[in-house]
Design a protein around this motif. Structure first.
Motif, PDB file in Angstrom:
ATOM      1  N   TRP A  74       0.816  -1.212   0.000  1.00  0.00           N
ATOM      2  CA  TRP A  74       0.000   0.000   0.000  1.00  0.00           C
ATOM      3  C   TRP A  74       0.852   1.267   0.000  1.00  0.00           C
ATOM      4  O   TRP A  74       0.469   2.257  -0.610  1.00  0.00           O
ATOM      5  CB  TRP A  74      -0.962  -0.009   1.193  1.00  0.00           C
ATOM      6  CG  TRP A  74      -0.303  -0.124   2.526  1.00  0.00           C
ATOM      7  CD1 TRP A  74       0.122   0.881   3.325  1.00  0.00           C
ATOM      8  CD2 TRP A  74       0.015  -1.341   3.207  1.00  0.00           C
ATOM      9  NE1 TRP A  74       0.690   0.378   4.470  1.00  0.00           N
ATOM     10  CE2 TRP A  74       0.627  -0.975   4.432  1.00  0.00           C
ATOM     11  CE3 TRP A  74      -0.175  -2.693   2.920  1.00  0.00           C
ATOM     12  CZ2 TRP A  74       1.067  -1.922   5.346  1.00  0.00           C
ATOM     13  CZ3 TRP A  74       0.251  -3.619   3.837  1.00  0.00           C
ATOM     14  CH2 TRP A  74       0.864  -3.249   5.035  1.00  0.00           C
ATOM     15  N   LEU A 112      -5.772   1.933  -1.473  1.00  0.00           N
ATOM     16  CA  LEU A 112      -6.792   2.290  -0.486  1.00  0.00           C
ATOM     17  C   LEU A 112      -7.353   1.044   0.192  1.00  0.00           C
ATOM     18  O   LEU A 112      -7.478   0.996   1.425  1.00  0.00           O
ATOM     19  CB  LEU A 112      -7.919   3.075  -1.177  1.00  0.00           C
ATOM     20  CG  LEU A 112      -9.120   3.434  -0.301  1.00  0.00           C
ATOM     21  CD1 LEU A 112      -8.699   4.316   0.864  1.00  0.00           C
ATOM     22  CD2 LEU A 112     -10.202   4.117  -1.142  1.00  0.00           C
ATOM     23  N   ARG A 113      -7.677   0.026  -0.607  1.00  0.00           N
ATOM     24  CA  ARG A 113      -8.221  -1.211  -0.024  1.00  0.00           C
ATOM     25  C   ARG A 113      -7.228  -1.841   0.956  1.00  0.00           C
ATOM     26  O   ARG A 113      -7.596  -2.241   2.069  1.00  0.00           O
ATOM     27  CB  ARG A 113      -8.554  -2.210  -1.140  1.00  0.00           C
ATOM     28  CG  ARG A 113      -9.767  -1.846  -1.974  1.00  0.00           C
ATOM     29  CD  ARG A 113     -10.185  -3.017  -2.854  1.00  0.00           C
ATOM     30  NE  ARG A 113      -9.135  -3.423  -3.790  1.00  0.00           N
ATOM     31  CZ  ARG A 113      -8.989  -2.901  -5.001  1.00  0.00           C
ATOM     32  NH1 ARG A 113      -9.797  -1.931  -5.419  1.00  0.00           N
ATOM     33  NH2 ARG A 113      -8.026  -3.334  -5.811  1.00  0.00           N
ATOM     34  N   SER A 140      -4.527  -0.472   2.477  1.00  0.00           N
ATOM     35  CA  SER A 140      -4.171   0.351   3.639  1.00  0.00           C
ATOM     36  C   SER A 140      -5.303   0.371   4.664  1.00  0.00           C
ATOM     37  O   SER A 140      -5.055   0.338   5.871  1.00  0.00           O
ATOM     38  CB  SER A 140      -3.814   1.773   3.201  1.00  0.00           C
ATOM     39  OG  SER A 140      -4.863   2.370   2.471  1.00  0.00           O
ATOM     40  N   GLU A 141      -6.555   0.396   4.211  1.00  0.00           N
ATOM     41  CA  GLU A 141      -7.663   0.364   5.169  1.00  0.00           C
ATOM     42  C   GLU A 141      -7.733  -1.003   5.857  1.00  0.00           C
ATOM     43  O   GLU A 141      -8.050  -1.078   7.051  1.00  0.00           O
ATOM     44  CB  GLU A 141      -8.978   0.675   4.458  1.00  0.00           C
ATOM     45  CG  GLU A 141      -9.106   2.141   4.085  1.00  0.00           C
ATOM     46  CD  GLU A 141     -10.464   2.519   3.534  1.00  0.00           C
ATOM     47  OE1 GLU A 141     -10.810   3.714   3.608  1.00  0.00           O
ATOM     48  OE2 GLU A 141     -11.184   1.629   3.029  1.00  0.00           O
ATOM     49  N   ARG A 148      -5.383  -0.890   8.614  1.00  0.00           N
ATOM     50  CA  ARG A 148      -5.619   0.237   9.549  1.00  0.00           C
ATOM     51  C   ARG A 148      -4.557   1.312   9.406  1.00  0.00           C
ATOM     52  O   ARG A 148      -4.211   2.013  10.355  1.00  0.00           O
ATOM     53  CB  ARG A 148      -5.673  -0.251  10.999  1.00  0.00           C
ATOM     54  CG  ARG A 148      -6.381  -1.564  11.211  1.00  0.00           C
ATOM     55  CD  ARG A 148      -7.860  -1.479  10.934  1.00  0.00           C
ATOM     56  NE  ARG A 148      -8.593  -0.846  12.018  1.00  0.00           N
ATOM     57  CZ  ARG A 148      -9.917  -0.634  11.990  1.00  0.00           C
ATOM     58  NH1 ARG A 148     -10.605  -0.970  10.915  1.00  0.00           N
ATOM     59  NH2 ARG A 148     -10.529  -0.063  13.005  1.00  0.00           N
ATOM     60  N   TRP A 173      -4.282   4.526   8.329  1.00  0.00           N
ATOM     61  CA  TRP A 173      -5.201   5.604   7.954  1.00  0.00           C
ATOM     62  C   TRP A 173      -4.514   6.714   7.186  1.00  0.00           C
ATOM     63  O   TRP A 173      -5.139   7.352   6.332  1.00  0.00           O
ATOM     64  CB  TRP A 173      -5.879   6.154   9.205  1.00  0.00           C
ATOM     65  CG  TRP A 173      -6.616   5.115   9.984  1.00  0.00           C
ATOM     66  CD1 TRP A 173      -6.390   4.741  11.271  1.00  0.00           C
ATOM     67  CD2 TRP A 173      -7.684   4.281   9.517  1.00  0.00           C
ATOM     68  NE1 TRP A 173      -7.239   3.728  11.647  1.00  0.00           N
ATOM     69  CE2 TRP A 173      -8.049   3.432  10.589  1.00  0.00           C
ATOM     70  CE3 TRP A 173      -8.365   4.161   8.302  1.00  0.00           C
ATOM     71  CZ2 TRP A 173      -9.073   2.484  10.486  1.00  0.00           C
ATOM     72  CZ3 TRP A 173      -9.381   3.218   8.201  1.00  0.00           C
ATOM     73  CH2 TRP A 173      -9.722   2.403   9.276  1.00  0.00           C
ATOM     74  N   ALA A 216      -4.248   5.526   3.646  1.00  0.00           N
ATOM     75  CA  ALA A 216      -5.589   5.510   3.067  1.00  0.00           C
ATOM     76  C   ALA A 216      -6.027   6.917   2.678  1.00  0.00           C
ATOM     77  O   ALA A 216      -6.604   7.130   1.592  1.00  0.00           O
ATOM     78  CB  ALA A 216      -6.576   4.902   4.061  1.00  0.00           C
ATOM     79  N   ARG A 256      -6.967   8.333  -1.089  1.00  0.00           N
ATOM     80  CA  ARG A 256      -8.208   9.064  -1.379  1.00  0.00           C
ATOM     81  C   ARG A 256      -7.895  10.418  -2.026  1.00  0.00           C
ATOM     82  O   ARG A 256      -8.635  10.894  -2.908  1.00  0.00           O
ATOM     83  CB  ARG A 256      -9.027   9.254  -0.104  1.00  0.00           C
ATOM     84  CG  ARG A 256      -9.681   7.974   0.382  1.00  0.00           C
ATOM     85  CD  ARG A 256     -10.592   8.209   1.566  1.00  0.00           C
ATOM     86  NE  ARG A 256     -11.263   6.966   1.935  1.00  0.00           N
ATOM     87  CZ  ARG A 256     -12.353   6.485   1.338  1.00  0.00           C
ATOM     88  NH1 ARG A 256     -12.917   7.183   0.334  1.00  0.00           N
ATOM     89  NH2 ARG A 256     -12.895   5.356   1.723  1.00  0.00           N
ATOM     90  N   VAL A 316     -12.529   9.268   9.370  1.00  0.00           N
ATOM     91  CA  VAL A 316     -11.536   8.263   9.778  1.00  0.00           C
ATOM     92  C   VAL A 316     -11.103   8.433  11.228  1.00  0.00           C
ATOM     93  O   VAL A 316     -11.111   7.483  11.994  1.00  0.00           O
ATOM     94  CB  VAL A 316     -10.318   8.291   8.837  1.00  0.00           C
ATOM     95  CG1 VAL A 316      -9.159   7.506   9.443  1.00  0.00           C
ATOM     96  CG2 VAL A 316     -10.703   7.696   7.492  1.00  0.00           C
TER      97      VAL A 316
END
Length: 498
Positions: free
Chosen positions: A410, A437-438, A440-441, A444, A446, A449, A453, A479
């Motif tokens: 990520w 994004l998938r 890293s989320e 966790r 953030w 992520a 975004r 978040v």
């Protein structure tokens, strides 16, 4: 390719061994079987030795040796390039086949004879260990010392081999010396980028390790943990266990926990408290290199908190001696000050600092540091608009991440998507940022992520679709509340601190 496929199919994942397909093995073995016994003796000893020479072969094998070395060279098995004294196999499969011809007892006997003849004490210890018929505490201690010295000399792969041999020769593996050697082995495996082995052994040993060493194991496991919250939990466990007993380990655990908590999870106030505790322990240790790293963590958090004197704080930390002695150069005030410059849009000073860190990481042989500094340099070059240089750093980081099994895709996705967006490749930038994004989320992470975004929203704006851009950005404000965090962070687009 056939060797690689056979190795993976056989489940050999230690990075040191290979499985040769049976057809190749038989053909190579037939070639060796045609040689006379004395020439085969030469080849067998050479196969067990990292750098065989005529001098070493004479010391190990009784009787005349040189004519049989010449026969092995004439047969195309060994290769010599005078004045270099080292004899080399003309193909790795020949070494593999020669070693495979040895029975267990004969292999161990040859290792003992090589160990008795070789000059290098560490190489000798390893051969004696390979030749041992049963556990031996004196030999285990000798191998442990050799592994510790290999760490100091910057030879992590060799240190891991020696440490593993020390573990295997320990008579009481569940005693404190045995556990000390196991954890030293994990530390050397981490330095040698063998993260898969560290994860497997660390998870297995977590329920077995003595209480006195639980914190040390937690620190080692944290360094290969990809999930930010699990990473933090391990570090807090380590810090709590070490408090009052080990200032060095306490300082390291608190400092690393403060970075995870502040940078990755956004809880700045709690992170600053951990950093303050780390500074106290580092001062108690009296180790300048440690104090530099802890001051770097605290200074980085001060930058995120928007403190006006954060840059001066980091510059003061740089003046503390010890940069050249740091085995993990990325964990330094130089890297933190570079991040401060990046967040201010000052790519030139950031690049200069990071190039110095990159050179130090290369000297130290620290793969993890090389990954991190390449990512940071990719950001700096992206900020400068040098897409080619940024891409080169992304590729270098990706290559190491792939080869080591580090598992930080990520982070690569974020900076790669930034470069793609900068080049105008909107479709590919979208795909890479969405993947980042998938992942890293899921971990966790953030801050990463939020960065993905940002890239996705900027690609929508470039297509004149502000509504779609807003849809990507809206969740960012949620978040911190969703995860109990106060602030998300993404270096290249963070507001410049005063």
């Amino acid at each position: 390719m056939r060797v690689a496929r056979e190795t993976v199919a056989g489940g050999i994942l230690d990075g040191r061994s290979a499985r040769v397909p049976s057809g190749l093995t038989a053909a190579t073995r037939h070639r060796l079987d045609r040689l006379d016994r004395r020439t085969l003796d030469v080849i067998h000893v050479a196969a067990l030795t990292a750098a065989p020479t005529r001098t070493l072969l004479r010391a190990v094998i009784p009787g005349p040796v040189d004519e049989h070395v010449d026969d092995a060279i004439e047969a195309g098995i060994l290769h010599a390039s005078p004045p270099d004294p080292v004899l080399r196999f003309s193909h790795p499969l020949l070494r593999e086949a020669a070693e495979g011809m040895l029975t267990g007892p004969r292999r161990r006997r040859l290792h003992r004879e090589i160990g008795a003849a070789i000059d290098d004490p560490h190489e000798a210890a390893w051969h004696l260990g390979q030749g041992a018929d049963e556990p031996d505490e004196d030999l285990a201690q000798r191998l442990q010392r050799a592994a510790e010295d290999a760490v100091v000399r910057g030879a992590p792969a060799r240190a891991a081999e020696l440490a593993q041999a020390a573990v295997e020769l320990t008579p009481d593996p569940d005693g404190m010396p045995g556990w000390h050697r196991r954890l030293m082995w994990l530390a050397t495996l981490t330095a040698a980028n063998e993260f898969g082995q560290v994860r497997r052994h660390g998870e297995k040993w977590a329920t077995q390790v003595p209480a006195a060493m639980r914190g040390w194991l937690a620190v080692l496991r944290s360094r290969v943990e990809t999930n930010a919250e699990d990473h933090l939990e391990l570090l807090v466990t380590a810090a709590d266990d070490a408090t009052g007993q080990d200032p060095l380990r306490s300082a390291l655990a608190y400092a690393e926990a403060s970075i995870v908590l502040g940078l990755q999870l956004g809880q700045l106030e709690a992170a600053r408290r951990l950093a303050a505790a780390a500074i106290q322990h580092a001062q108690a240790s009296g180790i300048p290199v440690l104090l530099r790293g802890v001051m770097a963590a605290d200074g980085l958090l001060a930058v995120l908190a928007g403190e006006p004197g954060a840059g001066d704080q980091l510059r003061a930390a740089i003046r503390i001696p010890g940069f050249a002695d740091n085995p993990v150069p990325y964990e330094s005030p130089e890297s933190a000050l570079a991040a401060w410059h990046i967040w201010r849009g000052e790519h030139g000073p950031a690049r200069d600092l990071l190039q110095a860190v990159l050179a130090a990481a290369e000297r130290a042989g620290s793969g993890g540091c090389l990954f991190s500094v390449h990512i940071a340099l990719a950001y700096a070059e992206w900020l400068a608009g040098d897409w080619a240089a940024s891409t080169a750093h992304v590729q270098a980081a990706a290559r190491w991440n792939r080869e080591s099994g580090y598992g930080r895709e990520w982070q690569l996705a974020l900076v790669k998507s930034l470069v793609l967006a900068g080049r105008g490749d909107v479709a590919e930038a979208r795909a890479v940022a969405a993947s980042g994004l998938r992942e890293s989320e899921a971990q966790r992470e953030w801050d990463t992520a939020a960065g993905c975004r940002y890239v996705l929203s900027m690609t929508e704006l470039s297509l004149d679709d502000p509504v779609a851009a807003l849809r990507w950005l809206d969740p960012v404000s949620d978040v911190p509340r969703a995860g109990g965090h106060r602030r998300a962070r993404m270096p290249p687009v963070h507001p410049r601190p005063d």
